[in-house]
Design a protein around this motif. Structure first.
Motif, PDB file in Angstrom:
ATOM      1  N   ASN A   6       0.826  -1.216   0.000  1.00  0.00           N
ATOM      2  CA  ASN A   6       0.000   0.000   0.000  1.00  0.00           C
ATOM      3  C   ASN A   6       0.855   1.258   0.000  1.00  0.00           C
ATOM      4  N   GLY A   7       1.890   1.245  -0.830  1.00  0.00           N
ATOM      5  CA  GLY A   7       2.732   2.417  -1.019  1.00  0.00           C
ATOM      6  C   GLY A   7       3.902   2.558  -0.068  1.00  0.00           C
ATOM      7  N   GLU A   8       4.077   1.616   0.866  1.00  0.00           N
ATOM      8  CA  GLU A   8       5.185   1.679   1.817  1.00  0.00           C
ATOM      9  C   GLU A   8       6.095   0.466   1.647  1.00  0.00           C
ATOM     10  N   ASN A   9       7.401   0.703   1.660  1.00  0.00           N
ATOM     11  CA  ASN A   9       8.356  -0.407   1.607  1.00  0.00           C
ATOM     12  C   ASN A   9       8.346  -1.150   2.932  1.00  0.00           C
ATOM     13  N   VAL A  10       8.204  -2.457   2.860  1.00  0.00           N
ATOM     14  CA  VAL A  10       8.246  -3.299   4.055  1.00  0.00           C
ATOM     15  C   VAL A  10       9.120  -4.514   3.770  1.00  0.00           C
ATOM     16  N   GLU A  11       9.716  -5.041   4.813  1.00  0.00           N
ATOM     17  CA  GLU A  11      10.521  -6.259   4.739  1.00  0.00           C
ATOM     18  C   GLU A  11       9.664  -7.401   5.278  1.00  0.00           C
TER      19      GLU A  11
END
Length: 65
Positions: A6-11
């Motif tokens: 949703n538009g955010e970089n996550v690991e």
């Protein structure tokens, strides 16, 4: 692996979409999902393998008018 959620970089350490949704805390909700702009039905979330850089979109239905 890194994905765009949703538009955010996550690991995330998940290999498929269903596992990823559990890790992100959205698996128990009534939601619609898309990966790289393509709708993914609930029945196919376990089968869809994620790769580095995939774009995940999760939306919840809203009532009103």
């Amino acid at each position: 692996m890194n994905v765009l959620f949703n538009g955010e970089n996550v690991e995330v350490s998940a290999s498929n979409l269903a596992e990823c949704l559990v890790l992100l805390g959205v698996s128990d909700q009534h939601i619609a999902t898309a990966v790289n702009g393509e709708f993914v039905p609930r029945s196919q979330r376990h089968q869809l393998q994620l790769t580095e850089g995939d774009r995940l979109e999760v939306v919840s239905p809203m009532q009103g008018g």
